[in-house]
Write an enzyme that holds these catalytic residues in place. Structure first.
Site, PDB file in Angstrom:
ATOM      1  N   GLY A 171       6.327 -10.668   2.730  1.00 52.12           N
ATOM      2  CA  GLY A 171       7.118  -9.566   2.179  1.00 52.12           C
ATOM      3  C   GLY A 171       6.755  -8.207   2.731  1.00 52.12           C
ATOM      4  N   THR A 227       7.273  -4.903   4.280  1.00 54.02           N
ATOM      5  CA  THR A 227       8.496  -4.124   4.493  1.00 54.02           C
ATOM      6  C   THR A 227       8.257  -2.884   5.345  1.00 54.02           C
ATOM      7  OG1 THR A 227       8.136  -2.932   2.410  1.00 54.02           O
ATOM      8  CG2 THR A 227       9.553  -4.892   2.324  1.00 54.02           C
ATOM      9  N   HIS A 277      -1.236  -1.554   6.086  1.00 53.50           N
ATOM     10  CA  HIS A 277      -1.607  -0.874   4.849  1.00 53.50           C
ATOM     11  C   HIS A 277      -2.243  -1.860   3.890  1.00 53.50           C
ATOM     12  CE1 HIS A 277       2.619  -2.157   4.523  1.00 53.50           C
ATOM     13  NE2 HIS A 277       2.388  -2.383   3.237  1.00 53.50           N
TER      14      HIS A 277
HETATM   15  P1  5GP Z   1       4.760  -3.916   1.844  1.00 54.56           P
HETATM   16  O1  5GP Z   1       5.902  -4.575   1.122  1.00 54.56           O
HETATM   17  O2  5GP Z   1       5.135  -3.590   3.277  1.00 54.56           O
HETATM   18  O3  5GP Z   1       3.450  -4.613   1.719  1.00 54.56           O
HETATM   19  O4  5GP Z   1       4.515  -2.547   1.091  1.00 54.56           O
HETATM   20  C1  5GP Z   1       5.223  -1.389   1.329  1.00 54.56           C
HETATM   21  C2  5GP Z   1       5.047  -0.508   0.121  1.00 54.56           C
HETATM   22  O5  5GP Z   1       5.466   0.800   0.464  1.00 54.56           O
HETATM   23  C3  5GP Z   1       5.869  -0.938  -1.090  1.00 54.56           C
HETATM   24  O6  5GP Z   1       5.001  -1.252  -2.178  1.00 54.56           O
HETATM   25  C4  5GP Z   1       6.766   0.265  -1.368  1.00 54.56           C
HETATM   26  O7  5GP Z   1       6.942   0.512  -2.739  1.00 54.56           O
HETATM   27  C5  5GP Z   1       6.039   1.390  -0.671  1.00 54.56           C
HETATM   28  N1  5GP Z   1       6.908   2.444  -0.181  1.00 54.56           N
HETATM   29  C6  5GP Z   1       8.064   2.279   0.520  1.00 54.56           C
HETATM   30  N2  5GP Z   1       8.583   3.482   0.824  1.00 54.56           N
HETATM   31  C7  5GP Z   1       7.724   4.420   0.306  1.00 54.56           C
HETATM   32  C8  5GP Z   1       7.740   5.852   0.306  1.00 54.56           C
HETATM   33  O8  5GP Z   1       8.617   6.515   0.848  1.00 54.56           O
HETATM   34  N3  5GP Z   1       6.702   6.456  -0.336  1.00 54.56           N
HETATM   35  C9  5GP Z   1       5.698   5.765  -0.953  1.00 54.56           C
HETATM   36  N4  5GP Z   1       4.739   6.469  -1.549  1.00 54.56           N
HETATM   37  N5  5GP Z   1       5.662   4.410  -0.959  1.00 54.56           N
HETATM   38  C10 5GP Z   1       6.664   3.759  -0.333  1.00 54.56           C
END
Ligand code: 5GP
Ligand code: ZN
Length: 114
Positions: A93, A95, A100
């Protein structure tokens, strides 16, 4: 890399709630928190995911690991504890394609991992 959302956040082009910064690491609150405390910890170097780690960039990534307990202490997450997650690729998942680490805490988390 100006097309990367997290590079833009790190550079201040997109606002965020910063919680920690040092020479190699930037950390900010997740916009869609999954726990009372939900922080994203990123290396200042653009690395797309865990799958892109190399001997050359591991220093930038491991600086995040050193920062995590400092951030957890700052946020009062110990002694209760916290979870660290890094999603890599579509099945996990991921995104945002800038490595990170999610720090999740502030409550008793579920025991399931997947
Ligand atoms: P992934 O799904 O890639 O592990 O996590 C990406 C995270 O980035 C998600 O938990 C999402 O809520 C967070 N996220 C996406 N866009 C933004 C943003 O513009 N600002 C912040 N602070 N978090 C974001
Ligand atoms: Zn980036």
């Amino acid at each position: 890399m100006d097309v990367c959302l997290f590079c833009k956040i790190m550079e201040g082009e997109i606002p965020s709630a910063k919680v920690y910064e040092d020479e190699n690491v930037f950390a900010f609150r997740d916009i869609n928190p999954q726990a009372p405390t939900h922080i994203l910890v990123i290396p200042k170097t653009h690395i797309p995911s865990m799958d892109a780690l190399t001997p050359e960039n591991i220093g930038a990534a491991s600086a995040c690991l050193l920062a995590i307990p400092k951030i957890a202490a700052q946020e009062g997450l110990m002694p209760g504890g916290y979870r660290v997650v890094s999603n890599c690729g579509p099945d996990a998942g991921q995104t945002v394609h800038h490595l990170h680490f999610h720090i999740l805490g502030g409550k008793a988390l579920g025991v399931g991992m997947a």
